[in-house]
Design a protein around this motif. Structure first.
Motif, PDB file in Angstrom:
ATOM      1  N   ASN A 148       0.831  -1.204   0.000  1.00  0.00           N
ATOM      2  CA  ASN A 148       0.000   0.000   0.000  1.00  0.00           C
ATOM      3  C   ASN A 148       0.866   1.254   0.000  1.00  0.00           C
ATOM      4  O   ASN A 148       0.556   2.245  -0.679  1.00  0.00           O
ATOM      5  CB  ASN A 148      -0.931   0.012   1.206  1.00  0.00           C
ATOM      6  CG  ASN A 148      -2.055  -0.996   1.081  1.00  0.00           C
ATOM      7  OD1 ASN A 148      -2.546  -1.241  -0.014  1.00  0.00           O
ATOM      8  ND2 ASN A 148      -2.460  -1.580   2.199  1.00  0.00           N
ATOM      9  N   PHE A 187       2.309   1.784  -3.480  1.00  0.00           N
ATOM     10  CA  PHE A 187       1.342   2.366  -4.416  1.00  0.00           C
ATOM     11  C   PHE A 187       1.135   3.846  -4.137  1.00  0.00           C
ATOM     12  O   PHE A 187       1.184   4.682  -5.054  1.00  0.00           O
ATOM     13  CB  PHE A 187      -0.001   1.637  -4.339  1.00  0.00           C
ATOM     14  CG  PHE A 187      -1.081   2.363  -5.102  1.00  0.00           C
ATOM     15  CD1 PHE A 187      -1.119   2.324  -6.484  1.00  0.00           C
ATOM     16  CD2 PHE A 187      -2.031   3.126  -4.425  1.00  0.00           C
ATOM     17  CE1 PHE A 187      -2.085   3.025  -7.187  1.00  0.00           C
ATOM     18  CE2 PHE A 187      -2.996   3.823  -5.117  1.00  0.00           C
ATOM     19  CZ  PHE A 187      -3.030   3.781  -6.504  1.00  0.00           C
ATOM     20  N   HIS A 188       0.899   4.199  -2.872  1.00  0.00           N
ATOM     21  CA  HIS A 188       0.616   5.599  -2.551  1.00  0.00           C
ATOM     22  C   HIS A 188       1.848   6.488  -2.744  1.00  0.00           C
ATOM     23  O   HIS A 188       1.712   7.683  -3.079  1.00  0.00           O
ATOM     24  CB  HIS A 188       0.087   5.717  -1.127  1.00  0.00           C
ATOM     25  CG  HIS A 188      -1.331   5.264  -0.986  1.00  0.00           C
ATOM     26  ND1 HIS A 188      -2.388   5.936  -1.556  1.00  0.00           N
ATOM     27  CD2 HIS A 188      -1.869   4.171  -0.362  1.00  0.00           C
ATOM     28  CE1 HIS A 188      -3.519   5.297  -1.288  1.00  0.00           C
ATOM     29  NE2 HIS A 188      -3.233   4.228  -0.573  1.00  0.00           N
ATOM     30  N   TYR A 230       5.309   2.233  -8.475  1.00  0.00           N
ATOM     31  CA  TYR A 230       4.175   1.455  -8.968  1.00  0.00           C
ATOM     32  C   TYR A 230       4.623   0.041  -9.355  1.00  0.00           C
ATOM     33  O   TYR A 230       3.917  -0.943  -9.095  1.00  0.00           O
ATOM     34  CB  TYR A 230       3.551   2.130 -10.191  1.00  0.00           C
ATOM     35  CG  TYR A 230       2.651   3.312  -9.898  1.00  0.00           C
ATOM     36  CD1 TYR A 230       1.898   3.385  -8.723  1.00  0.00           C
ATOM     37  CD2 TYR A 230       2.530   4.357 -10.812  1.00  0.00           C
ATOM     38  CE1 TYR A 230       1.065   4.471  -8.462  1.00  0.00           C
ATOM     39  CE2 TYR A 230       1.689   5.438 -10.571  1.00  0.00           C
ATOM     40  CZ  TYR A 230       0.962   5.487  -9.399  1.00  0.00           C
ATOM     41  OH  TYR A 230       0.140   6.553  -9.161  1.00  0.00           O
ATOM     42  N   ASP A 246      -0.452  -5.843  -6.967  1.00  0.00           N
ATOM     43  CA  ASP A 246      -1.401  -4.802  -6.579  1.00  0.00           C
ATOM     44  C   ASP A 246      -2.117  -4.304  -7.840  1.00  0.00           C
ATOM     45  O   ASP A 246      -1.468  -3.736  -8.736  1.00  0.00           O
ATOM     46  CB  ASP A 246      -0.670  -3.641  -5.904  1.00  0.00           C
ATOM     47  CG  ASP A 246      -1.640  -2.570  -5.429  1.00  0.00           C
ATOM     48  OD1 ASP A 246      -2.223  -2.751  -4.352  1.00  0.00           O
ATOM     49  OD2 ASP A 246      -1.828  -1.579  -6.158  1.00  0.00           O
ATOM     50  N   GLN A 270      -4.218  -1.801  -8.371  1.00  0.00           N
ATOM     51  CA  GLN A 270      -4.214  -0.350  -8.568  1.00  0.00           C
ATOM     52  C   GLN A 270      -2.933   0.088  -9.264  1.00  0.00           C
ATOM     53  O   GLN A 270      -2.958   0.908 -10.193  1.00  0.00           O
ATOM     54  CB  GLN A 270      -4.327   0.367  -7.225  1.00  0.00           C
ATOM     55  CG  GLN A 270      -5.608   0.130  -6.462  1.00  0.00           C
ATOM     56  CD  GLN A 270      -5.597   0.885  -5.151  1.00  0.00           C
ATOM     57  OE1 GLN A 270      -6.025   2.038  -5.071  1.00  0.00           O
ATOM     58  NE2 GLN A 270      -5.083   0.250  -4.111  1.00  0.00           N
ATOM     59  N   CYS A 280      -2.815  -1.033 -12.938  1.00  0.00           N
ATOM     60  CA  CYS A 280      -3.665  -0.181 -13.770  1.00  0.00           C
ATOM     61  C   CYS A 280      -2.988   1.156 -14.049  1.00  0.00           C
ATOM     62  O   CYS A 280      -2.987   1.633 -15.196  1.00  0.00           O
ATOM     63  CB  CYS A 280      -5.008   0.031 -13.083  1.00  0.00           C
ATOM     64  SG  CYS A 280      -6.205   0.943 -14.084  1.00  0.00           S
ATOM     65  N   ARG A 281      -2.392   1.764 -13.022  1.00  0.00           N
ATOM     66  CA  ARG A 281      -1.730   3.054 -13.214  1.00  0.00           C
ATOM     67  C   ARG A 281      -0.545   2.923 -14.171  1.00  0.00           C
ATOM     68  O   ARG A 281      -0.313   3.802 -15.007  1.00  0.00           O
ATOM     69  CB  ARG A 281      -1.245   3.621 -11.876  1.00  0.00           C
ATOM     70  CG  ARG A 281      -2.314   4.114 -10.940  1.00  0.00           C
ATOM     71  CD  ARG A 281      -3.274   5.096 -11.588  1.00  0.00           C
ATOM     72  NE  ARG A 281      -2.601   6.180 -12.287  1.00  0.00           N
ATOM     73  CZ  ARG A 281      -3.167   6.913 -13.227  1.00  0.00           C
ATOM     74  NH1 ARG A 281      -4.402   6.673 -13.602  1.00  0.00           N
ATOM     75  NH2 ARG A 281      -2.490   7.895 -13.802  1.00  0.00           N
ATOM     76  N   ALA A 314      -4.604  -6.101 -14.133  1.00  0.00           N
ATOM     77  CA  ALA A 314      -5.387  -5.528 -13.040  1.00  0.00           C
ATOM     78  C   ALA A 314      -6.859  -5.896 -13.179  1.00  0.00           C
ATOM     79  O   ALA A 314      -7.535  -6.219 -12.188  1.00  0.00           O
ATOM     80  CB  ALA A 314      -5.226  -4.016 -13.019  1.00  0.00           C
ATOM     81  N   PHE A 364     -10.414  -5.593 -10.451  1.00  0.00           N
ATOM     82  CA  PHE A 364     -10.329  -4.173 -10.116  1.00  0.00           C
ATOM     83  C   PHE A 364     -11.192  -3.388 -11.104  1.00  0.00           C
ATOM     84  O   PHE A 364     -10.889  -3.319 -12.299  1.00  0.00           O
ATOM     85  CB  PHE A 364      -8.865  -3.725 -10.177  1.00  0.00           C
ATOM     86  CG  PHE A 364      -8.622  -2.312  -9.724  1.00  0.00           C
ATOM     87  CD1 PHE A 364      -9.083  -1.868  -8.503  1.00  0.00           C
ATOM     88  CD2 PHE A 364      -7.917  -1.428 -10.525  1.00  0.00           C
ATOM     89  CE1 PHE A 364      -8.848  -0.567  -8.077  1.00  0.00           C
ATOM     90  CE2 PHE A 364      -7.670  -0.132 -10.119  1.00  0.00           C
ATOM     91  CZ  PHE A 364      -8.139   0.302  -8.884  1.00  0.00           C
ATOM     92  N   TYR A 379     -19.390   0.482 -10.651  1.00  0.00           N
ATOM     93  CA  TYR A 379     -18.480   1.512 -11.154  1.00  0.00           C
ATOM     94  C   TYR A 379     -19.254   2.442 -12.086  1.00  0.00           C
ATOM     95  O   TYR A 379     -19.694   2.051 -13.172  1.00  0.00           O
ATOM     96  CB  TYR A 379     -17.295   0.865 -11.881  1.00  0.00           C
ATOM     97  CG  TYR A 379     -16.169   1.829 -12.173  1.00  0.00           C
ATOM     98  CD1 TYR A 379     -15.352   2.299 -11.155  1.00  0.00           C
ATOM     99  CD2 TYR A 379     -15.929   2.281 -13.470  1.00  0.00           C
ATOM    100  CE1 TYR A 379     -14.319   3.186 -11.417  1.00  0.00           C
ATOM    101  CE2 TYR A 379     -14.898   3.168 -13.735  1.00  0.00           C
ATOM    102  CZ  TYR A 379     -14.102   3.614 -12.707  1.00  0.00           C
ATOM    103  OH  TYR A 379     -13.074   4.499 -12.959  1.00  0.00           O
TER     104      TYR A 379
END
Length: 535
Positions: free
Chosen positions: A129, A132-133, A155, A163, A165, A168-169, A194, A199, A235
């Protein structure tokens, strides 16, 4: 495991003896309700017992209880104090939580730089986490200078731990060329990884990839399947995409009723975009019975929340008298509300009301203002309308060159009216040097979209060899296409061709047929030709 299980009994006994690890384990059991009925107050009591002995995981979990108000009154300041005590011991989850507190300003003064400090500490320990952040911080320049390379570095560390997220990024950044050279195939692979983990944002973006053929072969069916998977998770963007797909093509291989049901759920929960989208399904009868009344009801709910698209739709329905008595003043009110929010189509429609004096005194200057507002947002209809104003000198001094500039912008976006009028400008040399080849090119663009007059002018170009090689077969083909599109002059010309045998054998019956078509539109020469035939 039951109350009599030795493991549970041993854990409880150890906790009662004051062993911090056992107190923490027992707190988790009460927190999650895995062995006994969930008891958050008891969980807090036990976390506190262990925290009093400076147990890092207990401190972190107790901080989460205070953050969320679980078993205790919500207290962000107390949560921060507990997270800090655990973070100072190197507890990575507490470090992430402390970073979140600084990032959001919960229980502490907002400080993006301090948030990054704690994210680095946790990320260096491999916390996914945090990685990612930290990547997101570098991507968006939050607490650190914006740095795509650093963003991708963190990432990738998170993505290597699966992960979704982060995966995807990476896909979106690679697809946008932010990782060096743009690579759509690699981007699609990251997004798919992802999406296959469930996700929803990645599923939506993979739908876009399949729809547009970015890095994969275009596949509308696959796109709809991914939109549906994302929509099943609520979504919103996927729900709206399904709604738009149904409106554009009701025959798509998509369960319209199921899509409408998903959208109606979001609409019922008060989402204004969903309310507007569901209103559109009701208006067009897609997945639900067609009902202007229901469409109006949902549009009004969305419009009352300030949804510009819904406001514009209400303006359209009042202007056209769809489901309500025609009311130009009410149409003007709704278009104005949407236009003031920057909705380009509302701005264009507002301009048309001022231009024609419907619901408001005729005012070409105001029309010009709203057309320009929409045109500056690349609205092709407004660009064409703006061109008409410059060419006609309505609301502005005549300026043929400026008119051609706006015609070109609209024509480049595929506006058939602009393409036709641009062809006329090149044919006649109005605002541009005369150029029959350019004229024929733009007539052809508009003709391919079914514009009757453009087809007629293209037929004339082929007959005379202006801008294209002379070709009587092509001339006849486009003359017939123009006549079939209802253009009276083309109908008359086709009638004369059959009457005088200019391009093929005389056929009085077919000549009469086309003369009558043109005469029905009041075309004088066709009327005269029929009268002459009767004599």
């Amino acid at each position: 495991m039951t109350f009599e299980d030795p493991q549970f009994c041993d854990t409880r006994a150890a906790a009662e003896r004051g062993e911090a690890d056992a107190q923490f384990d027992l707190a988790v059991i009460y927190h999650l309700g895995e062995v006994v009925s969930q008891d958050l107050a008891q969980a807090v009591f036990l976390y506190q017992k262990a925290a009093d002995q400076n147990h890092a995981s207990a401190l972190s979990n107790l901080g989460t209880m205070y953050t969320q108000g679980l078993g205790v009154s919500q207290d962000h300041a107390q949560a921060v104090s507990l997270f800090r005590r655990a973070a100072d011991q190197g507890h990575s989850r507490a470090q992430v939580n402390l970073a979140a507190a600084y990032r959001n300003g919960f229980g502490v003064t907002k400080d993006a730089k301090e948030a990054v400090v704690w994210l680095h500490k946790a990320a260096d320990q491999g916390d996914v986490n945090a990685q990612f952040h930290l990547g997101a911080s570098y991507e968006h320049g939050l607490g650190v200078p914006q740095d795509d390379a650093q963003a991708l570095r963190w990432y990738r560390k998170a993505a290597d731990q699966d992960d979704p997220q982060a995966q995807c990024r990476i896909g979106l950044m690679v697809g946008a060329g932010r990782a060096g050279r743009r690579n759509t195939a690699q981007a699609a692979r990251w997004v798919r990884r992802a999406a296959e983990q469930g996700f929803a944002p990645a599923q939506f973006n993979l739908g876009l990839v399949c729809e547009q053929g970015n890095g994969v072969s275009p596949d509308r069916r696959q796109a709809l399947q991914w939109f549906r998977r994302a929509a099943d998770q609520g979504y919103a963007e996927a729900l709206f995409r399904l709604s738009d797909a149904l409106k554009d093509n009701p025959d798509l291989p998509l369960d319209a009723a199921a899509a409408a049901l998903l959208l109606s759920k979001a609409a019922s929960e008060g989402d204004s975009k969903a309310q507007c989208g569901f209103g559109e399904l009701c208006e067009y009868g897609l997945g639900v019975p067609q009902s202007d009344d229901e469409a109006l009801r949902w549009y009004r709910m969305a419009a009352d929340q300030g949804n510009a698209t819904a406001q514009r739709n209400l303006g359209r329905m009042h202007r056209d008298g769809d489901g309500v008595p025609q009311d130009f003043a009410e149409a003007l009110r709704w278009f104005q509300l949407a236009a003031d929010q920057g909705d380009a189509w509302a701005q264009y429609n507002l301009g048309r009301l001022y231009e024609t004096g419907m619901g408001v005194p005729k005012d070409h200057t105001q029309a010009m203002h709203w057309f320009r507002m929409a045109a500056d947002q690349e609205n092709d209809a407004a660009q064409n309308a703006l061109a008409e104003k410059y060419i006609g000198g309505l609301g502005v001094d005549p300026d043929l060159a400026q008119g051609v500039v706006w015609l070109q912008k609209a024509a480049d976006q595929g506006n058939e009216l602009a393409q036709f009028h641009l062809g006329l400008c090149y044919k006649t040399g109005r605002g541009v040097p005369q150029d029959h080849a350019q004229a024929a090119r733009w007539f052809r663009e508009a003709a391919d979209q079914g514009h009757g007059r453009a087809r007629h002018h293209l037929a004339e170009a082929y007959e005379a060899g202006n801008g294209v090689p002379r070709d009587l077969e092509q001339a006849l083909y486009w003359c017939r296409k123009s006549a079939e599109a209802g253009f009276a002059l083309a109908q008359y010309n086709l009638g004369t061709m059959y009457s005088d045998g200019r391009l093929f054998s005389r056929n009085p019956a077919k000549a009469t047929y086309w003369f009558r078509k043109a005469a029905a539109q009041g075309f004088d020469r066709a009327i005269a030709a029929l009268q002459a035939a009767d004599r």
